[in-house]
Design a protein around this motif. Structure first.
Motif, PDB file in Angstrom:
ATOM      1  N   GLU A  84      88.849  64.136  61.980  1.00  0.00           N
ATOM      2  CA  GLU A  84      90.387  63.899  61.981  1.00  0.00           C
ATOM      3  C   GLU A  84      90.703  62.671  61.259  1.00  0.00           C
ATOM      4  OE1 GLU A  84      88.835  61.803  65.624  1.00  0.00           O
ATOM      5  OE2 GLU A  84      88.125  63.450  64.122  1.00  0.00           O
ATOM      6  N   LEU A  85      89.662  61.593  60.947  1.00  0.00           N
ATOM      7  CA  LEU A  85      90.073  60.503  60.253  1.00  0.00           C
ATOM      8  C   LEU A  85      89.676  60.403  58.861  1.00  0.00           C
ATOM      9  CD1 LEU A  85      88.531  57.908  63.246  1.00  0.00           C
ATOM     10  CD2 LEU A  85      91.085  59.073  62.880  1.00  0.00           C
ATOM     11  N   THR A  86      90.414  59.582  58.189  1.00  0.00           N
ATOM     12  CA  THR A  86      89.946  59.244  56.689  1.00  0.00           C
ATOM     13  C   THR A  86      89.236  57.970  56.629  1.00  0.00           C
ATOM     14  OG1 THR A  86      92.099  60.185  56.013  1.00  0.00           O
ATOM     15  CG2 THR A  86      90.859  58.570  54.358  1.00  0.00           C
ATOM     16  N   VAL A  87      87.972  58.096  56.210  1.00  0.00           N
ATOM     17  CA  VAL A  87      86.970  56.994  56.388  1.00  0.00           C
ATOM     18  C   VAL A  87      86.447  56.830  54.591  1.00  0.00           C
ATOM     19  CG1 VAL A  87      84.868  56.156  57.550  1.00  0.00           C
ATOM     20  CG2 VAL A  87      86.362  57.481  58.767  1.00  0.00           C
ATOM     21  N   ARG A  88      86.316  55.685  54.325  1.00  0.00           N
ATOM     22  CA  ARG A  88      85.800  55.472  53.144  1.00  0.00           C
ATOM     23  C   ARG A  88      84.985  54.058  52.898  1.00  0.00           C
ATOM     24  NH1 ARG A  88      89.042  52.184  49.348  1.00  0.00           N
ATOM     25  NH2 ARG A  88      90.883  51.434  50.439  1.00  0.00           N
ATOM     26  N   GLY A  89      83.999  53.906  52.036  1.00  0.00           N
ATOM     27  CA  GLY A  89      83.310  52.527  52.112  1.00  0.00           C
ATOM     28  C   GLY A  89      83.305  52.044  50.715  1.00  0.00           C
ATOM     29  N   ASP A  90      83.265  50.802  50.604  1.00  0.00           N
ATOM     30  CA  ASP A  90      83.464  49.999  49.412  1.00  0.00           C
ATOM     31  C   ASP A  90      82.396  48.883  49.413  1.00  0.00           C
ATOM     32  OD1 ASP A  90      85.396  51.546  47.725  1.00  0.00           O
ATOM     33  OD2 ASP A  90      86.727  50.464  49.228  1.00  0.00           O
TER      34      ASP A  90
END
Length: 291
Positions: A84-90
């Motif tokens: 249900e969440l928007t998750v990203r990594g940088d």
């Protein structure tokens, strides 16, 4: 980046992993996106730059790829566990303190583990800790792996001394208590001068404590009208602020303070009191300052 996004300083260390889990739970409560940020600082000599990363001479492209894989996997695992969440990594380049400060200007919340490795080595053990917590442009939550596990339940606690930063902390704490549907415990440590102890009796001391409570009631009045659902308890004591706040964190799921205070909370994040709270609080610590 959204100014409501939760940014997590992530390097794969146990405290960073605890910070990520805390951030994901927070994001579920207030419907925010989560961004993992690994700050990669190139080494100019052979050395270790991160968990599971092979050391090498600068510029070490292999180390950079391994860091990207680490962050990508952590973000993918978090997204799979919380669809249900928007998750990203940088992966970002530069000195960790400066990069985190820049990121915080456009974030809604910055979440850090109390100790890390690689790009965040000793993050909250020395000068970098003071820089990040004192100068971030958004609230900062510091999570220790040994204090996060038991912090899922209990009230929200906040230290208030009447200063503007502490009143901002109070507002943040009330909102968090309402969001989590838990009580709010407001703490005010009052330390009279030595001559006040010698010149006043017990009745005078009680009167002084009553004045401290009256100031708190005035500060609470505006928030109780906005969040009438929050049950509030107040603790006013003539005591050392560090010990009182650490005790208040014992049964809390979050304790909130401002970056600077006056009276019992003076220099909260510039000296020994701040370090004691970050190192010894029994729950995550939120540090709030004006944006």
């Amino acid at each position: 980046m959204s100014d409501t996004e939760i940014v997590v300083g992530y390097d794969g260390s146990p405290d960073a992993t605890a910070a990520l889990q805390w951030a994901l739970q927070q994001a579920r409560q207030d419907d925010r996106a989560v961004r993992l940020a690994y700050v990669f600082e190139w080494l100019t000599v052979a050395g270790w730059v991160g968990p599971g990363v092979t050391p090498g001479m600068w510029p070490d492209e292999q180390a950079r790829r391994q860091v990207e894989e680490l962050v990508g996997k952590a973000a993918a695992d978090a997204a799979a566990a919380h669809p249900e969440l928007t998750v990203r990594g940088d992966v970002l380049d530069g000195p960790p303190a400066l990069v985190l400060e820049e990121i915080s200007a456009q974030a809604g919340l910055l979440v850090l583990g109390s100790r890390g490795h690689g790009g965040f080595a000793g993050l909250l053990a020395g000068s970098t800790a003071v820089t990040v917590t004192a100068h971030a442009h958004c609230p900062v939550v510091v999570v220790r792996s040994d204090s996060a596990a038991g912090a899922r339940t209990g009230h929200v606690a906040v230290g208030v001394d009447g200063s503007e930063p502490s009143l901002l902390a109070l507002g943040f704490a009330v909102e968090q208590a309402s969001l989590r549907r838990v009580p709010l415990h407001v703490v005010r440590a009052w330390q009279p001068r030595r001559d006040q102890w010698s010149l006043t009796g017990e009745q005078a001391r009680d009167a002084a404590l009553a004045d401290q409570r009256a100031d708190l009631d005035e500060a609470l009045h505006r928030w109780q009208g906005t969040f009438p659902d929050v049950e509030v308890s107040v603790e006013t004591a003539a005591a050392a602020p560090a010990g009182l706040l650490i005790d208040a964190s014992r049964n809390a799921q979050l304790i909130v303070v401002g970056t600077r205070g006056r009276g019992g909370l003076r220099g909260m994040l510039l000296g020994s009191v701040s370090q004691q709270l970050i190192q010894h609080a029994h729950c995550p610590v939120a540090v709030v300052r004006e944006r």
